[in-house]
Design a protein around this motif. Structure first.
Motif, PDB file in Angstrom:
ATOM      1  N   LYS A  12       0.849  -1.199   0.000  1.00  0.00           N
ATOM      2  CA  LYS A  12       0.000   0.000   0.000  1.00  0.00           C
ATOM      3  C   LYS A  12       0.881   1.244   0.000  1.00  0.00           C
ATOM      4  O   LYS A  12       2.074   1.138  -0.282  1.00  0.00           O
ATOM      5  N   ASP A  13       0.313   2.408   0.288  1.00  0.00           N
ATOM      6  CA  ASP A  13       1.055   3.666   0.390  1.00  0.00           C
ATOM      7  C   ASP A  13       1.800   4.014  -0.893  1.00  0.00           C
ATOM      8  O   ASP A  13       2.855   4.660  -0.855  1.00  0.00           O
ATOM      9  N   GLY A  14       1.325   3.532  -2.029  1.00  0.00           N
ATOM     10  CA  GLY A  14       1.973   3.877  -3.298  1.00  0.00           C
ATOM     11  C   GLY A  14       3.237   3.095  -3.595  1.00  0.00           C
ATOM     12  O   GLY A  14       3.895   3.344  -4.609  1.00  0.00           O
ATOM     13  N   LEU A  15       3.616   2.127  -2.727  1.00  0.00           N
ATOM     14  CA  LEU A  15       4.852   1.386  -2.982  1.00  0.00           C
ATOM     15  C   LEU A  15       4.730   0.407  -4.157  1.00  0.00           C
ATOM     16  O   LEU A  15       5.649   0.322  -4.977  1.00  0.00           O
ATOM     17  N   GLY A  18       9.466   3.371   2.227  1.00  0.00           N
ATOM     18  CA  GLY A  18       8.999   4.742   2.373  1.00  0.00           C
ATOM     19  C   GLY A  18       9.975   5.757   1.794  1.00  0.00           C
ATOM     20  O   GLY A  18       9.580   6.728   1.144  1.00  0.00           O
ATOM     21  N   GLN A  19      11.263   5.502   2.017  1.00  0.00           N
ATOM     22  CA  GLN A  19      12.278   6.437   1.520  1.00  0.00           C
ATOM     23  C   GLN A  19      12.266   6.521  -0.013  1.00  0.00           C
ATOM     24  O   GLN A  19      12.622   7.553  -0.582  1.00  0.00           O
ATOM     25  N   SER A  20      11.844   5.424  -0.657  1.00  0.00           N
ATOM     26  CA  SER A  20      11.801   5.419  -2.134  1.00  0.00           C
ATOM     27  C   SER A  20      10.903   6.536  -2.648  1.00  0.00           C
ATOM     28  O   SER A  20      11.160   7.134  -3.689  1.00  0.00           O
ATOM     29  N   LYS A  21       9.814   6.799  -1.887  1.00  0.00           N
ATOM     30  CA  LYS A  21       8.886   7.839  -2.321  1.00  0.00           C
ATOM     31  C   LYS A  21       9.517   9.227  -2.197  1.00  0.00           C
ATOM     32  O   LYS A  21       9.228  10.128  -2.972  1.00  0.00           O
ATOM     33  N   THR A  63      15.181   6.292  -4.268  1.00  0.00           N
ATOM     34  CA  THR A  63      16.139   5.192  -4.177  1.00  0.00           C
ATOM     35  C   THR A  63      15.443   3.921  -3.697  1.00  0.00           C
ATOM     36  O   THR A  63      14.377   3.973  -3.090  1.00  0.00           O
ATOM     37  N   VAL A  64      16.056   2.782  -3.997  1.00  0.00           N
ATOM     38  CA  VAL A  64      15.557   1.500  -3.506  1.00  0.00           C
ATOM     39  C   VAL A  64      16.715   0.748  -2.862  1.00  0.00           C
ATOM     40  O   VAL A  64      17.879   1.078  -3.082  1.00  0.00           O
ATOM     41  N   THR A  65      16.370  -0.235  -2.045  1.00  0.00           N
ATOM     42  CA  THR A  65      17.381  -1.063  -1.400  1.00  0.00           C
ATOM     43  C   THR A  65      17.738  -2.249  -2.288  1.00  0.00           C
ATOM     44  O   THR A  65      16.852  -2.891  -2.851  1.00  0.00           O
ATOM     45  N   VAL A  66      19.036  -2.537  -2.410  1.00  0.00           N
ATOM     46  CA  VAL A  66      19.458  -3.794  -3.021  1.00  0.00           C
ATOM     47  C   VAL A  66      20.040  -4.657  -1.918  1.00  0.00           C
ATOM     48  O   VAL A  66      20.982  -4.254  -1.239  1.00  0.00           O
ATOM     49  N   ARG A  67      19.459  -5.829  -1.730  1.00  0.00           N
ATOM     50  CA  ARG A  67      19.976  -6.748  -0.719  1.00  0.00           C
ATOM     51  C   ARG A  67      20.731  -7.875  -1.413  1.00  0.00           C
ATOM     52  O   ARG A  67      20.243  -8.484  -2.349  1.00  0.00           O
ATOM     53  N   ASN A  68      21.930  -8.125  -0.896  1.00  0.00           N
ATOM     54  CA  ASN A  68      22.791  -9.172  -1.436  1.00  0.00           C
ATOM     55  C   ASN A  68      22.548 -10.473  -0.684  1.00  0.00           C
ATOM     56  O   ASN A  68      22.594 -10.510   0.551  1.00  0.00           O
ATOM     57  N   ARG A  69      22.268 -11.541  -1.416  1.00  0.00           N
ATOM     58  CA  ARG A  69      21.969 -12.838  -0.804  1.00  0.00           C
ATOM     59  C   ARG A  69      23.099 -13.364   0.096  1.00  0.00           C
ATOM     60  O   ARG A  69      22.856 -13.879   1.183  1.00  0.00           O
ATOM     61  N   ASP A  70      24.357 -13.188  -0.348  1.00  0.00           N
ATOM     62  CA  ASP A  70      25.454 -13.893   0.317  1.00  0.00           C
ATOM     63  C   ASP A  70      25.743 -13.373   1.726  1.00  0.00           C
ATOM     64  O   ASP A  70      26.008 -14.147   2.626  1.00  0.00           O
ATOM     65  N   GLN A 120      23.057  -4.496   2.524  1.00  0.00           N
ATOM     66  CA  GLN A 120      22.118  -3.695   1.748  1.00  0.00           C
ATOM     67  C   GLN A 120      22.752  -2.372   1.347  1.00  0.00           C
ATOM     68  O   GLN A 120      23.452  -1.755   2.135  1.00  0.00           O
ATOM     69  N   ILE A 121      22.506  -1.968   0.127  1.00  0.00           N
ATOM     70  CA  ILE A 121      22.894  -0.630  -0.302  1.00  0.00           C
ATOM     71  C   ILE A 121      21.675   0.011  -0.964  1.00  0.00           C
ATOM     72  O   ILE A 121      20.721  -0.666  -1.303  1.00  0.00           O
ATOM     73  N   ARG A 122      21.718   1.310  -1.123  1.00  0.00           N
ATOM     74  CA  ARG A 122      20.634   1.994  -1.825  1.00  0.00           C
ATOM     75  C   ARG A 122      21.135   2.480  -3.174  1.00  0.00           C
ATOM     76  O   ARG A 122      22.247   2.986  -3.288  1.00  0.00           O
ATOM     77  N   ILE A 123      20.304   2.304  -4.196  1.00  0.00           N
ATOM     78  CA  ILE A 123      20.631   2.837  -5.518  1.00  0.00           C
ATOM     79  C   ILE A 123      19.388   3.543  -6.048  1.00  0.00           C
ATOM     80  O   ILE A 123      18.286   3.341  -5.549  1.00  0.00           O
ATOM     81  N   ASP A 124      19.598   4.363  -7.064  1.00  0.00           N
ATOM     82  CA  ASP A 124      18.452   5.042  -7.643  1.00  0.00           C
ATOM     83  C   ASP A 124      17.543   4.021  -8.323  1.00  0.00           C
ATOM     84  O   ASP A 124      18.007   3.067  -8.948  1.00  0.00           O
ATOM     85  N   LYS A 125      16.246   4.220  -8.228  1.00  0.00           N
ATOM     86  CA  LYS A 125      15.301   3.231  -8.751  1.00  0.00           C
ATOM     87  C   LYS A 125      15.423   3.047 -10.260  1.00  0.00           C
ATOM     88  O   LYS A 125      15.069   2.004 -10.797  1.00  0.00           O
ATOM     89  N   SER A 126      15.964   4.048 -10.938  1.00  0.00           N
ATOM     90  CA  SER A 126      16.112   3.935 -12.395  1.00  0.00           C
ATOM     91  C   SER A 126      17.277   3.022 -12.769  1.00  0.00           C
ATOM     92  O   SER A 126      17.430   2.645 -13.927  1.00  0.00           O
ATOM     93  N   ARG A 127      18.117   2.646 -11.778  1.00  0.00           N
ATOM     94  CA  ARG A 127      19.341   1.907 -12.097  1.00  0.00           C
ATOM     95  C   ARG A 127      19.250   0.405 -11.806  1.00  0.00           C
ATOM     96  O   ARG A 127      20.254  -0.306 -11.907  1.00  0.00           O
ATOM     97  N   CYS A 128      18.071  -0.113 -11.451  1.00  0.00           N
ATOM     98  CA  CYS A 128      17.978  -1.516 -11.021  1.00  0.00           C
ATOM     99  C   CYS A 128      18.458  -2.489 -12.099  1.00  0.00           C
ATOM    100  O   CYS A 128      19.304  -3.353 -11.842  1.00  0.00           O
TER     101      CYS A 128
END
Lengths: 334, 334
Positions: free
Chosen positions: A250-253, A298-301, A305-312, A316-324
């Motif tokens: 919800k919340d536009g996510l 929430g911060q993405s709004k 930016t979005v979070t990228v989580r590494n499996r290994d 977590q790091i944040r990158i711009d949502k356009s760069r996924c």
């Protein structure tokens, strides 16, 4: 071998066998490929396909089975260069397994001793792997120098001429100007100086065995993690490359997450999940061996930016949502 | 079917058969896939693999052969929606052939008449193709509504319960909360109102037959062309997507052409050729069915543009040399 019969009658004239390896089809097609494509020596023909062996005792998961997937290359070269090409393929094939995440400690290349070698061979290397179900390393692949044994044998059986598959040595690409070449030299000179039956280097691997090794190698256990069991597949082999999660549905996510998912999905196998807690969603992807999860929160709004989580390491790091997608391509080098 | 024996002894207890179709493996795995992945009805399981039929009279190139590649989807759906899904798959599969360049005039979908249908089926469509070697259209694919026949038969033979493969009707994705669902409704209510054995829609196609149809369809003859015979493959199916030619192998043209080739080669199967006249090189690519050729000429050095030649009409346009890969992606939509 598996024996069967073709047609309606089961007598000795209708007897057939399922092929025990894919290689012989390549030798049979060697001349055809030479004549119909513009290749010149050295070149290789690769094939992947089913092979069948009537194992009395199939065992160890898919390690020894009656039907398996074989992948083989027959690489044809000048006899003068065949030792060099043998070493080239032996090293390249070892490196292939390592580059796909098989740890060098479990990978055991074993060069056969002189007494094990066939008379025509200058060397054979078995690339072996120490499976968890076994005390001894087991063969994943053999890289064999087969000399001119196969082409001479096929020549003899097809035309009673072991030199039937001779090729002409040339430094320029073959083309329709073979006639010109013959004009410029005497046939006798050509025959003695510039004709040879190619030597063959044969990397021959089991696709199922490699897959089993990949699964054994990827299996990881870390009791400190929420879901202690996970699969550490090399990203290029992971069946799912990425997952996209809106933190809440919800919340536009979801509106931010869905376009990201659709963009990734066009290029790579990916999953989208909105259900349950984010921890459960990460754990599920860890179990499937998905290397990267993109989470929209929430911060993405606010800052895009979005979070990228590494499996290994669960970092977590944040990158711009356009760069996924771009980020994924960089990481996968695909 | 092809009969054989496993193990060392050939008696009736060791008798095995090569599978005559891939579909049954999917039904056997249906429950496993339901339980181990997060799919819910409707969903499909697709498989491609070898199948074997002991044809007494193999003929028509690869059209009828003893060993062939089959591709099948078993699509599981709610019985209430099964007619809709049958029509969906029938139309989607027809469109698939058309979208890959099979001309509609040669493609003949044929809906089986009521008298041909099995009792459990609401419809079956054979997607047929008029091969040049045949007077009548021949089947490439069958799209069949199979009702619940297969899952009920498997249930009966595995657990003597034709409802063994019942699923629960839900509007939300299945997950580990099946227990919650059971809590909220009485078991009796669930059983009568919300359980069903899925119906199956089965698109079943021969990969070899499709390949043969593609080759027949692509073969073109135009006596006005330098090389009258050429293959008009749909670009997505062309084995070579592009070729890069420096007009001559000097004057700095290879230096411009090679980086373009290397960039394209990373993304698509491509060839680089510097030998012989440009006309011969185009003709060679026409015969292989390569849709686009990029030629670097004197003007390329001046204004940075290259020629793109279209296989189908031999038309040429100039584009900036930096746009070759992008142009190819646009044309191939890949």
């Amino acid at each position: 071998m598996f024996e069967s019969h073709t047609g309606a009658l089961q007598d000795s004239s209708s007897k057939v066998y399922l092929r025990p390896e894919t290689a012989q089809g390549i030798f049979v097609n060697f001349k055809n490929v030479m004549d119909s494509t513009r290749v010149k020596i050295p070149f290789g023909i690769a094939q992947i396909g089913k092979a069948f062996r009537n194992e009395v005792n199939p065992r160890n998961f898919t390690f020894r089975s009656r039907e398996f997937e074989q992948m083989e290359i027959e690489f044809f070269c000048n006899p003068k260069e065949s030792r060099m090409w043998y070493e080239f393929w032996r090293d390249l094939r070892k490196g292939w397994y390592t580059s796909l995440g098989i740890k060098s400690g479990n990978l055991r290349p074993r060069e056969q001793g002189k007494e094990e070698l066939a008379h025509y061979s200058v060397g054979t290397t078995d690339i072996e792997y120490l499976f968890p179900f076994s005390d001894e390393p087991q063969e994943l692949e053999g890289v064999a120098h087969r000399g001119d044994f196969d082409l001479k044998a096929h020549g003899k059986h097809s035309k009673n001429n072991e030199n039937a598959f001779e090729v002409i040595e040339e430094s320029e690409p073959r083309s329709s100007d073979r006639a010109d070449l013959a004009d410029s030299e005497s046939p006798r000179g050509l025959k003695s100086a510039a004709r040879f039956v190619p030597h063959v280097i044969e990397p021959s691997a089991g696709a199922d065995r490699f897959t089993l090794a990949v699964i054994c190698e990827a299996y990881s256990f870390d009791e400190k993690r929420a879901s202690p069991e996970f699969m550490k597949f090399h990203p290029r082999l992971a069946p799912i490359k990425a997952a996209v999660f809106p933190l809440v549905a919800k919340d536009g996510l979801p509106e931010i997450a869905e376009p990201i998912f659709r963009e990734i999905k066009k290029a790579f196998p990916a999953q989208y999940d909105v259900k349950q807690s984010i921890g459960k969603r990460y754990a599920r992807m860890d179990e499937a061996g998905t290397p990267f999860c993109f989470t929209i929160d929430g911060q993405s709004k606010e800052d895009g930016t979005v979070t990228v989580r590494n499996r290994d390491d669960a970092s977590q790091i944040r990158i711009d949502k356009s760069r996924c997608l771009e980020y994924l391509r960089e990481q996968l080098r695909l």
